[in-house]
Scaffold this active site. Structure first.
Site, PDB file in Angstrom:
ATOM      1  N   ALA A 195       0.847  -1.198   0.000  1.00  0.00           N
ATOM      2  CA  ALA A 195       0.000   0.000   0.000  1.00  0.00           C
ATOM      3  C   ALA A 195       0.881   1.246   0.000  1.00  0.00           C
ATOM      4  O   ALA A 195       2.107   1.149  -0.083  1.00  0.00           O
ATOM      5  CB  ALA A 195      -0.894  -0.024   1.226  1.00  0.00           C
ATOM      6  N   ASN A 196       0.279   2.420   0.063  1.00  0.00           N
ATOM      7  CA  ASN A 196       1.049   3.656   0.240  1.00  0.00           C
ATOM      8  C   ASN A 196       0.319   4.581   1.205  1.00  0.00           C
ATOM      9  O   ASN A 196      -0.747   4.234   1.723  1.00  0.00           O
ATOM     10  CB  ASN A 196       1.337   4.313  -1.112  1.00  0.00           C
ATOM     11  N   ARG A 197       0.884   5.742   1.444  1.00  0.00           N
ATOM     12  CA  ARG A 197       0.406   6.592   2.543  1.00  0.00           C
ATOM     13  C   ARG A 197      -0.726   7.533   2.158  1.00  0.00           C
ATOM     14  O   ARG A 197      -1.119   8.390   2.938  1.00  0.00           O
ATOM     15  CB  ARG A 197       1.571   7.435   3.070  1.00  0.00           C
TER      16      ARG A 197
END
Ligand code: PMT
Length: 406
Positions: A212-214
């Site tokens: 995932a990412n932020r």
């Protein structure tokens, strides 16, 4: 310059809650009445500790309302909420802001706010420490995300002689905000179809794990809300939770592949596509069946590139369609943005330097440089709704003048 009469025929509810700045509400009411509006005042019980009911009743177009129970009408909140062309709350205390954000209706003012579909202008006033408290900022952010207009408090002298941010905006600024909100929409986005992507995609490794990412989705959601406020019909393709807003159709997705198919479908009828999402550039292949067991050792994760959604849209761009990309950078902001603009056949790139404090991923604020083929425009650190307004101003300029909607 006199604006007398320009609000004539408008039914404006002015809500006054209990703060020292309540005295300034008297001037707000007077200016609205002078401009021709019918002004219906509501005071909370606490407001009565600061100013007298007689003052507002004498100045406004009808006597002040103070209770859900004492009015001639048995349901004053629905009568006022339904008749209102606009409700302005000045001053708005931390309590009223919290109750409104939470959907609580424990007095006539908050009940009327919940009972209306009219635009609402909230003008906070409180001590600096209260204004800066995370709970208050969270509630303000919630209200903004629902399309409520906030007139930010000013720096200056506060009750008790303290100096700082939190003073109610000047009555002239509040009345100017009311005029802006009530002004007939001039937006070139009215009646257009705007597609916005938001959030970070999640690419499965196995049945339970993802890459995932932020990205929180806040910037994309703010753009969707602002586009809807300007009269666009909005399709929001998002990986994040979004509080429903009228005029915004939400498509929930998780992976880059799901986002691509939702965006491609919506883009066929889109006048504008704004790719705010942080789409994974790589995904695991193959996805392990079931859950990879610890006892089986470190999983051999092989990655393959995902399709570039924006580049695909750029290659298939229809005449008149406006394509906006975002660029999350940590150096050479403008140079990299210009590269993306040309490579992906875009009209606008919104570049943010995500190595800077309070900028980009997860924050309520952002600072961007908007790059078009002919200009660059810096938007200094501001809340994401303000940034959204700047981005859509640029989109409107790209739609002008050859693509007026029929
Ligand atoms: O969501 P928030 O927490 O509010 O944070 C906002 C944000 C930091 C995510 C946002 O402001 C932002 O910068 N979004 C773009 C992030 C990004 O992935 O940038 P990029 O430089 O990797 O991609 C460039 C553009 O191509 C983006 O518009 C992206 O949506 C698009 N892209 C990227 C990869 C891919 N496979 N397909 C794409 O369409």
């Amino acid at each position: 310059m006199s604006n007398a009469g320009d609000l004539s025929g408008r039914f404006i509810v002015v809500g006054v809650s209990g703060g020292i700045a309540a005295y300034k509400a008297v001037e707000v009411c007077r200016q609205l009445v002078d401009a021709g509006a019918h002004v219906a005042p509501i005071m909370t019980p606490d407001a009565e500790r600061f100013i007298g009911k007689t003052t507002l009743s004498a100045l406004c177009s009808e006597p002040v309302h103070t209770s859900l129970w004492d009015d001639a009408s048995p349901i004053p909140h629905t009568r006022l909420g339904q008749r209102a062309d606009l409700i302005v709350v000045a001053p708005a205390t931390a309590r009223v802001i919290a109750a409104y954000a939470a959907g609580m209706s424990d007095d006539l003012l908050t009940a009327t706010l919940i009972a209306t579909v009219a635009p609402v202008v909230v003008c906070p006033a409180m001590h600096t420490e209260m204004w800066e408290h995370p709970a208050v900022q969270h509630n303000i952010s919630t209200l903004r995300s629902r399309g409520v207009h906030i007139v930010d408090p000013e720096d200056g002298r506060l009750a008790g002689g303290d100096i700082g941010r939190g003073r109610l905006a000047a009555p002239e600024s509040i009345v100017a905000a009311v005029r802006r909100v009530l002004a007939p929409t001039q937006s070139k986005l009215a009646g257009r179809h705007v597609v916005v992507s938001a959030g970070g995609t999640r690419e499965p490794i196995d049945a339970v794990r993802v890459i995932a990412n932020r990205s929180s989705g806040k910037q994309g959601h703010a753009i969707a809300v602002e586009a809807s406020r300007r009269g666009a019909s909005v399709t929001l393709v998002t990986t994040a939770d979004f509080t429903p807003v009228s005029g915004v159709r939400v498509v929930c997705v998780e992976t880059a592949a799901e986002m691509k198919s939702a965006i491609d479908a919506a883009a066929t009828s889109a006048d504008v596509v704004i790719m705010t999402a942080a789409v994974a550039d790589f995904r695991p292949v193959p996805i392990a069946e079931g859950k990879w067991k610890k006892e089986d050792g470190v999983p051999p994760i092989v990655l393959e590139p995902t399709p570039d959604i924006l580049a695909g849209l750029g290659a298939a761009k229809r005449p008149g369609q406006v394509l906006v990309g975002f660029a999350a950078e940590t150096s050479n902001l403008v140079e990299n943005a210009k590269g993306k603009l040309a490579r992906k056949n875009l009209d606008i790139v919104v570049a943010n330097d995500v190595s800077q404090p309070k900028v980009g991923f997860g924050h309520d604020t952002n600072a961007v440089t908007i790059v078009t083929k002919s200009a660059t425009h810096n938007v200094p650190l501001a809340d994401k709704h303000t940034v959204a307004a700047h981005v859509l101003d640029s989109v409107e300029q790209s739609l002008h003048p050859t693509q007026e909607h029929p």
